[in-house]
Design a protein around this motif. Structure first.
Motif, mmCIF file in Angstrom:
data_model
loop_
_atom_site.group_PDB
_atom_site.id
_atom_site.type_symbol
_atom_site.label_atom_id
_atom_site.label_comp_id
_atom_site.label_asym_id
_atom_site.label_seq_id
_atom_site.Cartn_x
_atom_site.Cartn_y
_atom_site.Cartn_z
ATOM 1 N N GLY A 192 -10.970 -8.426 21.456
ATOM 2 C CA GLY A 192 -12.356 -7.964 21.520
ATOM 3 C C GLY A 192 -12.538 -6.484 21.291
ATOM 4 O O GLY A 192 -13.667 -6.028 21.100
ATOM 5 N N PHE A 217 -11.100 -2.580 13.480
ATOM 6 C CA PHE A 217 -12.462 -2.906 13.078
ATOM 7 C C PHE A 217 -13.371 -2.772 14.295
ATOM 8 O O PHE A 217 -12.898 -2.726 15.440
ATOM 9 C CB PHE A 217 -12.558 -4.321 12.486
ATOM 10 N N PRO A 219 -16.088 -4.511 16.477
ATOM 11 C CA PRO A 219 -16.663 -5.841 16.727
ATOM 12 C C PRO A 219 -18.188 -5.841 16.799
ATOM 13 O O PRO A 219 -18.804 -6.903 16.681
ATOM 14 C CB PRO A 219 -16.063 -6.231 18.084
ATOM 15 N N ASP A 220 -18.786 -4.689 16.984
ATOM 16 C CA ASP A 220 -20.241 -4.643 17.052
ATOM 17 C C ASP A 220 -20.877 -4.467 15.682
ATOM 18 O O ASP A 220 -21.872 -5.111 15.366
ATOM 19 C CB ASP A 220 -20.693 -3.503 17.972
ATOM 20 N N THR A 221 -20.289 -3.600 14.868
ATOM 21 C CA THR A 221 -20.968 -3.275 13.603
ATOM 22 C C THR A 221 -20.525 -4.162 12.436
ATOM 23 O O THR A 221 -21.342 -4.548 11.600
ATOM 24 C CB THR A 221 -20.721 -1.805 13.230
ATOM 25 N N PRO A 223 -17.775 -7.135 12.585
ATOM 26 C CA PRO A 223 -16.646 -7.860 13.188
ATOM 27 C C PRO A 223 -15.844 -8.636 12.153
ATOM 28 O O PRO A 223 -16.365 -9.043 11.112
ATOM 29 C CB PRO A 223 -17.326 -8.838 14.148
ATOM 30 N N ARG B 147 -21.164 -12.951 18.132
ATOM 31 C CA ARG B 147 -19.883 -12.352 17.777
ATOM 32 C C ARG B 147 -18.797 -13.413 17.891
ATOM 33 O O ARG B 147 -18.992 -14.430 18.553
ATOM 34 C CB ARG B 147 -19.579 -11.159 18.693
ATOM 35 N N TYR B 150 -13.411 -14.109 20.101
ATOM 36 C CA TYR B 150 -12.675 -13.097 20.854
ATOM 37 C C TYR B 150 -13.593 -12.147 21.620
ATOM 38 O O TYR B 150 -13.116 -11.287 22.360
ATOM 39 C CB TYR B 150 -11.702 -12.329 19.938
#
Lengths: 381, 182
Positions: A192, A217, A219-221, A223, B147, B150
């Motif tokens: 995450g 990377f 994960p918010d912008t 992922p 998302r 993970y």
């Protein structure tokens, strides 16, 4: 016995009798005995089809022939197919009263020829459930250990010894999910914080090493999708916006290559993006990556694709665009001399079959059992 | 929080903290892709026990809303901005209640939904009702803010019937728990 030597007076009666009753000649007739078919002479185009629902179907994709089916409990499809043994494995969940009662999770061992259950191995009742995904269970490269991803929602991986038929241990993988096996009993997990964790087992299935890359990377912008594709010992992942990352083990260390873009600047402006339930597939011999593409805005990473873009993994250049007949949620490739590209429709009611080499449409498969299909596995690894 | 006069559906402080943290990073997200008959992780969830006591005060009044935004059986119902499943209001329950024969999951998911009349953003907690197979009606889905697996608390592919006696998903309800932080 000669029937025609009998007198005319009893002709009709005798005709009736000889028709209905056994005679000396008929007595030698050997009646059929029902048999149980075996799966013989497997083809690289035999493919397991499954997803949600309790049935998993084996089809010959080339001839559109239904071959067999088994049931996998009340779980989504979690198949693990060894390269060497004449058996295969399925992580399955059962409840004592169907939808209630005590839960049992097992690895079921089946014969590849008869689909008969050979064995089952109990494991912690924590197996991941959700939308079908190819990476919830896998085997180590030596076929020895099954890796079962758990979510309770705490994250862990169950290690099951398929040689000794026993559960070994549960490894805590907090913050990291799913299993992507690679060489020497290693497997990756996506984390995450935008990193990859790599765990390695020793010959007895105990944890040998645990390492983690730096975050690569956001994960918010943008992922990285958790739906990867393996090529050799490497894993390929795409980000929501179409950056391709390769995860490789080099000299025992996990390395992430600099990403390359699926889309040009013009295509980016046209909002071409990867997406779907299984958006990536690799053709090993052709060194090609197939990507399911659609046009859409933000948060369309699960949208069905309208085209399959084919990239050469040596040059990272696009070499073909296959316009799909129907919006597609999952891609799959067979790996034989006549490879096919399978495209599962958005609603799951049809599988369009294309010649992988040319991209030419071949035929459609519309009857493949009672399930909500999502995933494919080749019968032969 | 500065909204001291708001009387939300009660959740414990830890759960509230976690869920609000999740909510701050996304204004609207999908909840769960649902497939009938799926079973879920059966382990208990000690970190997020939830008790629910509906409070009428300060909950926005649906009667003021015209059209689909005020219809709990529509996917456009204002509370369903973060839902991904079958709203319980289509399945014998209500926007904030499980149908008979089901079990309320103790763990929830948060979305931030704008009320169409007062214009304020509210935190909405989504909970699954479990124990019988999917209701299959009024399926509503959104992937905004979703998302990958993970990042579990932002993922709508996971089936979230954790910690329930029966682990079969039926439908999802939506509880207004607070005014969203600005």
């Amino acid at each position: 016995m000669n029937h025609f030597e009998i007198g005319r007076g009893c002709l009709l009666t005798c005709i009736a009798i000889t028709t209905l009753l056994p005679t000396g000649a008929v007595a030698e007739f050997k009646p059929e005995r029902p048999t149980l078919s075996k799966l013989e002479n497997p083809s690289p185009n035999w493919v397991w089809i499954g997803g949600a629902g309790s049935s998993v179907t084996l089809m010959d994709i080339e001839s559109d022939r239904y071959l067999a089916q088994f049931n996998n409990g009340v779980s989504t499809l979690k198949l693990a197919i060894p390269k060497r043994n004449n058996e295969f494995y399925s992580v399955e969940t059962y409840m004592t009263r169907m939808y209630r009662g005590a839960r049992t999770d097992v690895v079921t061992v089946r014969s590849k020829d008869t689909l008969a259950v050979i064995d089952e191995i109990a494991m912690p009742a924590k197996s991941y459930e959700g939308m079908s995904i190819l990476h919830a269970a896998a085997l180590t490269d030596d076929d020895r250990f099954l890796l079962g991803f758990n979510m309770t929602p705490g994250q862990s991986v169950s290690i099951v010894d398929m040689h000794d038929r026993r559960f070994i241990e549960e490894l805590d993988t907090t913050g990291c999910a799913l299993v992507y096996p690679t060489l020497q009993r290693r497997f990756h997990l996506l984390c995450g914080d935008g990193s990859v964790a790599t765990l390695q087992l020793d010959a007895s299935g105990q944890l040998l090493t645990r390492a983690r890359t730096a975050s690569f990377f956001n994960p918010d912008t943008d992922p990285v999708m958790e739906k990867g594709a393996r090529h050799g010992d490497d894993w390929y992942f795409t980000s929501f916006n179409g950056l391709i990352y390769k995860v490789a083990v080099v000299d025992g260390e996990t390395q992430i290559t600099s990403p390359w873009a699926l889309v040009s600047a013009d295509e980016l402006n046209l909002q071409w993006k990867p997406g779907g339930m299984v958006p990536l597939a690799v053709h090993d011999r052709d060194n090609s990556l197939y990507v399911l593409m659609h046009r859409g805005g933000a948060d369309t990473h699960k949208q069905a694709g309208t085209q399959a873009w084919v990239f050469d993994l040596g040059s990272n250049s696009r070499k073909k665009v296959i316009r799909l007949k129907h919006p597609t949620q999952s891609l799959h490739l067979t790996q034989g001399k006549t490879p096919y590209l399978l495209a599962l429709s958005e609603e799951g009611e049809r599988i369009d079959v294309y010649h992988a080499g040319t991209g030419e449409w071949s035929h459609v498969i519309e009857s493949f059992g009672d399930m909500y299909p999502a995933l494919f596995h080749n019968y032969i690894r | 929080m500065s909204h001291s006069n708001f009387k939300p559906v009660t959740i414990d402080s830890l759960a509230e903290k976690v869920l609000r943290h999740v909510a701050r990073s996304s204004s609207r997200r999908g909840l769960l892709k649902r497939v009938g008959g799926l079973l879920l992780g059966a382990a208990s969830i000690p970190l997020l026990p939830v008790s629910r006591t509906m409070a009428a005060a300060d909950i926005p009044d649906d009667a003021l809303i015209s059209g689909d935004g005020g219809d709990p059986e529509s996917c456009n119902y204002w509370r369903y901005c973060g839902i991904d499943g079958n709203p319980c209001s289509c399945c014998g329950g209500g926007a904030n209640s499980c149908p008979p024969g089901t079990e309320l999951s103790p763990i929830g998911w948060i979305g931030t939904c704008k009320h169409p009349v007062d214009g304020r953003d509210y935190l909405v907690a989504y909970y699954d009702c479990c124990g019988t197979t999917s209701c299959g009606r009024c399926f509503c889905t959104s992937n905004e803010g979703d998302r990958p697996v993970y990042v579990p608390f932002k993922n709508n592919d996971i089936v979230w019937c954790f910690g329930t006696e029966s682990n079969t998903y039926h439908c999802t309800l939506a509880s207004v728990i607070d005014v969203a932080p600005q």
